[in-house]
Motif scaffolding. Structure first.
Motif, PDB file in Angstrom:
ATOM      1  N   UNK A 110      58.101  55.115 117.201  1.00 44.45           N
ATOM      2  CA  UNK A 110      58.335  53.919 116.391  1.00 44.45           C
ATOM      3  C   UNK A 110      57.187  52.913 116.471  1.00 44.45           C
ATOM      4  N   UNK A 111      56.235  53.126 117.352  1.00 47.04           N
ATOM      5  CA  UNK A 111      55.133  52.182 117.513  1.00 47.04           C
ATOM      6  C   UNK A 111      53.918  52.921 118.054  1.00 47.04           C
ATOM      7  N   UNK A 143      55.338  57.302 107.639  1.00 45.76           N
ATOM      8  CA  UNK A 143      55.753  56.273 106.695  1.00 45.76           C
ATOM      9  C   UNK A 143      56.808  55.362 107.328  1.00 45.76           C
ATOM     10  N   UNK A 144      56.650  54.067 107.127  1.00 48.16           N
ATOM     11  CA  UNK A 144      57.562  53.039 107.655  1.00 48.16           C
ATOM     12  C   UNK A 144      57.646  53.056 109.179  1.00 48.16           C
ATOM     13  N   UNK A 145      56.656  53.651 109.825  1.00 44.67           N
ATOM     14  CA  UNK A 145      56.603  53.691 111.294  1.00 44.67           C
ATOM     15  C   UNK A 145      57.880  54.295 111.888  1.00 44.67           C
ATOM     16  N   UNK A 188      50.429  69.877 108.711  1.00 48.84           N
ATOM     17  CA  UNK A 188      51.015  68.613 109.114  1.00 48.84           C
ATOM     18  C   UNK A 188      52.409  68.846 109.675  1.00 48.84           C
ATOM     19  N   UNK A 189      52.770  68.007 110.627  1.00 42.11           N
ATOM     20  CA  UNK A 189      54.081  68.071 111.259  1.00 42.11           C
ATOM     21  C   UNK A 189      54.516  66.655 111.597  1.00 42.11           C
ATOM     22  N   UNK A 190      55.686  66.280 111.094  1.00 38.92           N
ATOM     23  CA  UNK A 190      56.263  64.972 111.398  1.00 38.92           C
ATOM     24  C   UNK A 190      57.378  65.160 112.429  1.00 38.92           C
ATOM     25  N   UNK A 191      57.378  64.301 113.444  1.00 39.21           N
ATOM     26  CA  UNK A 191      58.369  64.377 114.516  1.00 39.21           C
ATOM     27  C   UNK A 191      59.068  63.030 114.603  1.00 39.21           C
ATOM     28  N   UNK A 192      60.365  63.034 114.387  1.00 36.81           N
ATOM     29  CA  UNK A 192      61.155  61.802 114.473  1.00 36.81           C
ATOM     30  C   UNK A 192      61.466  61.477 115.934  1.00 36.81           C
ATOM     31  N   UNK A 193      62.081  62.424 116.630  1.00 37.19           N
ATOM     32  CA  UNK A 193      62.385  62.215 118.040  1.00 37.19           C
ATOM     33  C   UNK A 193      62.496  63.568 118.725  1.00 37.19           C
TER      34      UNK A 193
END
Length: 303
Positions: free
Chosen positions: A107-108, A135-137, A274-279
């Protein structure tokens, strides 16, 4: 008399050497970078040797020293308090009933600083990897370009990988710490990929093993597309692939000696990824009772 003086001098030097080895990890931040020159005799070709003794190059700041010591003591105080409360700083009844735990969320920029990225550039390759907030941190975006071109050094045979790895947990006074995941049986992730496979890596430090840094792997196949996917990986699905050792699927994973976790891409396909990781979290799935997902054989079967 001369023999006595030599023995006392030798004992004093040995004491200083041992004291330095003991205090160097905790006092490292107190000294400037010139400290490394104190133990190195390297000198550029053609340059003149330093006339000033190397010990005079040490820049010791008492204010900085007190600040670092205060920080380390506060960390030690918190660790002691957590140890007295219970496992992981939680009461015993809460620890036993815990079913989920979030390990990392993004988140930061501070959350990204807990991770390091690397690629085959370290061995002369040409792959590129970057890490930033999405996007949107609300997630970590790991992206780059994979290049399987082998360096022309006459030794390297394979190339083309990029990785992301969590930093090792450190305790007070530079003590090595571990993650204890023995209360859970699955790894739980929320990711969004581009359809390429990734290797999830768990690094452990086993109790009784002459092989350090055992590496457990699991191949995670992302489906691509605009939708997020939640992936549950039981620890029984991870297989061992230690460096310099043949895979031994009968080797248990030490869940109370986890060093860190990482992701690696190396599917031998040149191009962007690309790979996005939320948690990244842990899950205690009571419905999953499988202890080991692979076939097991007796090494010395009885006739």
């Amino acid at each position: 008399m001369a023999l006595t003086t030599m023995l006392l001098t030798s004992a004093y030097l040995r004491g200083r050497c041992c004291m330095h080895k003991l205090l160097h990890p905790s006092l490292g931040p107190l000294l400037s970078n010139s400290t490394s020159k104190l133990y190195s005799s390297y000198r550029r070709p053609g340059s003149q040797p330093e006339k000033k003794p190397s010990w005079q190059n040490i820049d010791f700041s008492f204010k900085k020293g007190f600040d670092v010591l205060k920080t380390q003591l506060s960390m030690l105080k918190k660790e002691t308090k957590d140890y007295l409360v219970g496992p992981g700083g939680h009461p015993l009844d809460q620890y036993l009933l815990e079913q989920t735990r979030v390990l990392w969320e993004f988140r930061s920029q501070e959350d990204l600083n807990k991770w390091v990225i690397s690629s085959d550039v370290e061995i002369g390759g040409k792959s590129e990897v970057y890490l930033k907030l999405g996007r949107n941190n609300q997630a970590a975006l790991l992206y780059g370009t994979l290049n399987t071109e082998v360096p022309r050094d006459g030794e390297t045979k394979y190339s083309g990988y990029c990785s992301m790895r969590a930093k090792l947990p450190m305790g007070s006074f530079a003590r090595k710490k571990y993650y204890d995941w023995s209360n859970f049986n699955s790894l739980y992730l929320r990711v969004r990929g581009d359809g390429r496979p990734w290797m999830v890596n768990i690094y452990t430090d086993p109790y009784f093993s002459h092989q350090k840094d055992d590496l457990y792997n699991y191949f995670m196949f992302t489906r691509g597309g605009p939708y997020w996917e939640e992936i549950k990986i039981p620890f029984s699905k991870f297989f061992l692939s230690s460096r310099g050792r043949v895979q031994d699927n009968q080797h248990p994973i030490w869940l109370d000696k986890i060093c860190t976790l990482g992701f690696t891409i190396g599917d031998k396909v040149d191009g962007p990824f690309q790979l996005e990781i939320d948690f990244i979290g842990l899950l205690n799935d009571r419905a999953h009772t499988e202890e080991f997902a692979y076939e097991m054989y007796e090494k010395n079967p009885r006739v």
